[in-house]
Design an enzyme around this catalytic site. Structure first.
Site, short mmCIF file in Angstrom:
data_model
loop_
_atom_site.label_atom_id
_atom_site.label_comp_id
_atom_site.label_asym_id
_atom_site.label_seq_id
_atom_site.Cartn_x
_atom_site.Cartn_y
_atom_site.Cartn_z
N ARG A 67 0.83 -1.22 0.00
CA ARG A 67 0.00 0.00 0.00
C ARG A 67 0.86 1.27 0.00
NH1 ARG A 67 -5.41 -0.84 1.61
NH2 ARG A 67 -5.76 -3.00 2.18
N LYS A 173 -0.83 -20.33 5.50
CA LYS A 173 -1.75 -20.29 6.63
C LYS A 173 -1.75 -18.94 7.36
CE LYS A 173 0.53 -20.94 10.72
NZ LYS A 173 1.70 -21.56 11.17
N HIS A 203 5.21 -24.89 5.27
CA HIS A 203 6.68 -24.93 5.13
C HIS A 203 7.28 -26.24 5.64
CE1 HIS A 203 6.87 -23.54 9.32
NE2 HIS A 203 8.14 -23.92 9.32
N LYS A 207 10.72 -29.08 4.23
CA LYS A 207 11.89 -29.50 5.02
C LYS A 207 12.44 -30.81 4.45
CE LYS A 207 10.31 -27.45 9.36
NZ LYS A 207 11.30 -26.48 9.82
N GLU A 241 8.99 -26.25 20.84
CA GLU A 241 9.70 -25.00 20.52
C GLU A 241 10.12 -24.34 21.82
OE1 GLU A 241 8.17 -22.65 17.05
OE2 GLU A 241 6.30 -23.45 17.84
N ASP A 260 -2.16 -23.33 15.09
CA ASP A 260 -0.85 -22.88 14.62
C ASP A 260 0.02 -24.04 14.14
OD1 ASP A 260 1.11 -20.83 14.25
OD2 ASP A 260 2.14 -21.51 16.05
N HIS A 265 1.05 -28.38 10.18
CA HIS A 265 2.32 -29.12 10.17
C HIS A 265 2.17 -30.55 10.69
CE1 HIS A 265 3.53 -25.13 9.39
NE2 HIS A 265 3.81 -24.74 10.62
N LYS A 365 4.90 -24.31 22.98
CA LYS A 365 5.85 -23.20 23.02
C LYS A 365 6.52 -23.22 24.39
CE LYS A 365 4.57 -20.71 19.26
NZ LYS A 365 5.48 -20.62 18.12
C1 BG6 Z 1 4.92 -21.55 12.08
C2 BG6 Z 1 4.19 -21.13 13.32
O1 BG6 Z 1 4.04 -22.08 11.14
O2 BG6 Z 1 5.86 -22.55 12.42
C3 BG6 Z 1 5.15 -20.63 14.38
O3 BG6 Z 1 3.26 -20.11 13.00
C4 BG6 Z 1 6.21 -21.66 14.64
O4 BG6 Z 1 4.45 -20.33 15.58
C5 BG6 Z 1 6.84 -22.13 13.34
O5 BG6 Z 1 7.18 -21.07 15.49
C6 BG6 Z 1 7.75 -23.29 13.58
O6 BG6 Z 1 8.47 -23.57 12.41
P1 BG6 Z 1 9.84 -24.33 12.46
O7 BG6 Z 1 10.23 -24.49 11.04
O8 BG6 Z 1 10.77 -23.50 13.28
O9 BG6 Z 1 9.53 -25.64 13.15
#
Ligand code: BG6
Length: 525
Positions: A67, A173, A203, A207, A241, A260, A265, A365
């Site tokens: 924008r 997402k 993502h 990997k 994490e 999330d 994932h 987390k």
């Molecule tokens: C993301 C989440 O999709 O994946 C994050 O929104 C998370 O909260 C992340 O930290 C983790 O990705 P990776 O590749 O570090 O396992």
């Protein structure tokens, strides 16, 4: 209407590991939200790494849009800083000098009626100048509320369809917040783009180790015959994490750990671990198998949710020797928030391969460390002929005194595979101890794994959708998660008991009791 592009003879390049890789057709990647976090941290560094290995087509151009008013020079300077900070391959002036020729910016404000005309004109100019032949990929790196409107605008402007040319849409997402909204979003995207033009990024699928899961299962003859309920007792998937919410309070307060991590994932991992062998590696064949598996996942009835799931939220604590605040004290979080930052659950799959072989999932987390692992726990020996200290009347060790074999797939950070088996400790007595057979990526291969976005962006340019989530995969994963969300709404967490785990621990006590009730334990990580 479909994305059927006539493929001329495709150029190839030899990349680091000596492999011949196909170079995509010349194209423009339009990034909506180009100065945002995703673009700077992930997309630009990944594209720069692809440029560095010569994998991008001649004339490849990134058209950043937003924008804000800006120009090519300012955009290049911002992206140069981003690449400096986040590049996997370091920074090389010569690579950059070439790469930045293909970096442009155009102010596209979707609120202005002329927005798409401005975009079209700029795209046509780039086509003229850089020979990109009208091939466009649109990456929506914007908040999810922008997905539907932008896709619709591209459709109305006639930019979504162009026979004989590449037109693709890339989204990431959150793709909806429950089944109904995910379906509504898919329908809206389909008004402009056909399913085979839509590339939904997860993502995790980019990997290396996740892709290796498929190679491990289907390129080795010895595992597949035992990959079933007869030999496997249960499967565990952990996404731990050590980080907190990293300033993303607005997103996380809406999302929580289930949406999330689990919906996308972890459900992708479940599909890859559980699916039948595809007959070939064509994108639709692989994705058909994944969907079949996801359809067999038993929904958790909302009334049963407390028996099958555990929610947690972190309190203050210590991670890696450092004090960290609790979730409720993170900036932007409601001090009375009940949002889950940890979830554990048991998932059942109703098919012949997996009946009575549960998958235990957990994501959290502020765990003690960052580690994503899949542990396949095999059944115990049915009978043990070894005598030992804890004697049974027959004088032999009971089978449950011998640890079961476990195959652990380390997805990150130390990528590899470990098989834990039992061995005799040297000496006169028959003492049995668990030992590990290890395969570590780092020592087996000299090449560094590319970042997930490198692989995914390139696949998207090549039109290979194997590693992208199809609409039905997303919807099946939502079907499972929405039932849990419904159950949780009907059974809110105990206000007094929230938060219920200290940062730096492996989650609430309840998560341990929950799996122990089934006579099992979480694997030590
Ligand atoms: C993301 C989440 O999709 O994946 C994050 O929104 C998370 O909260 C992340 O930290 C983790 O990705 P990776 O590749 O570090 O396992």
């Amino acid at each position: 209407m479909t994305d059927t592009v006539q493929k001329p003879e495709q150029a190839t390049v030899t990349i680091g590991d000596g492999v011949q890789a196909t170079v995509p057709e010349p194209c423009i990647l339009v990034i909506f939200g180009a100065t945002g976090d995703l673009a700077q941290r992930k997309l630009l560094p990944a594209l720069y790494a692809l440029a560095g290995e010569g994998s991008l087509p001649t004339g490849f151009t990134i058209l950043g849009t937003g924008r804000n008013e800006s120009d090519d020079q300012t955009f290049r300077a911002t992206m140069k800083k981003a690449v400096h900070s986040y590049s996997r391959i370091g920074f090389h002036e010569a690579t950059w000098a070439d790469f930045e020729q293909g970096l442009c910016y155009e102010q596209v404000d979707p609120d202005l009626p002329t927005a798409m005309d401005t975009l079209r004109e700029r795209l046509e100019q780039i086509d003229q100048k850089r020979g990109t032949k009208g091939n466009y990929l649109f990456y929506l790196a914007v908040p999810p509320s922008g997905f539907g409107p932008l896709s619709e605008m591209l459709g109305k402007a006639g930019l979504a369809q162009a026979p004989g040319k590449i037109r693709r849409l890339i989204v990431e997402k959150p793709l909806g917040h429950n089944l109904a909204s995910a379906r509504a979003l898919n329908e809206r995207l389909h008004e402009a783009f056909d399913e085979d033009q839509i590339f939904r990024i997860d993502h995790y699928l980019g990997k290396e180790t996740v892709q290796n899961l498929m190679v491990f299962r289907f390129a080795n003859g010895i595992f597949e015959p035992i990959w079933n309920r007869q030999y496997i007792d249960h499967v565990q998937i952990t996404v731990a994490e050590s980080i907190g919410i990293e300033g993303r309070s607005a997103y996380y307060e809406e999302s929580g750990a289930l949406r999330d991590i689990v919906q996308n994932h972890i459900m992708q991992l479940v599909a890859i671990i559980g699916m039948e062998a595809p007959s070939n590696f064509a994108s639709e064949t692989v994705r058909d198998e994944k969907v079949k598996l996801l359809r067999a996942v038993r929904p958790i009835h909302p009334d049963d949710v407390l028996n099958h799931t555990v929610r947690g939220q972190y309190a203050e604590g210590t991670v890696n020797g450092e004090y960290v605040p609790g979730y409720r004290s993170e900036s932007g979080v409601n001090p009375l928030s009940l949002r889950e930052t940890f979830v554990a659950m048991k998932l059942d799959i109703d098919n012949w391969r997996w009946a009575d072989t549960p998958f235990y999932l957990r994501a959290g987390k502020r765990m003690p460390k960052r580690a994503t692992e899949v542990a396949i726990q095999f059944r115990r020996v049915p009978h043990s002929p070894f005598s030992g200290h804890s004697l049974t009347p027959s004088g032999v060790l009971p089978p449950n005194a011998i640890d079961p074999d476990v195959l652990t797939i380390h997805i990150q950070p130390d990528e590899g595979i470990t098989l834990s088996i039992n061995a005799k400790v040297p000496g006169r007595s028959t003492t049995i101890r668990t030992v590990n057979m290890d395969f570590a990526y780092g020592s087996a291969f000299s090449t560094q794994s590319p970042d997930a976005y490198e692989r995914l962006l390139l696949d998207c340019m090549l039109g290979d959708a194997t590693l992208f989530a199809r609409e039905d995969e997303v919807e099946e994963a939502w079907r499972f998660c929405t039932a849990i969300l419904d159950g949780w709404r009907a059974h809110p967490p105990d206000k007094v008991m929230t938060p219920n785990y200290a940062a730096g621990s492996w989650g609430p006590d309840e998560a341990f009791q929950f799996i122990e009730r089934d006579g099992r334990q979480w694997h030590r990580m």
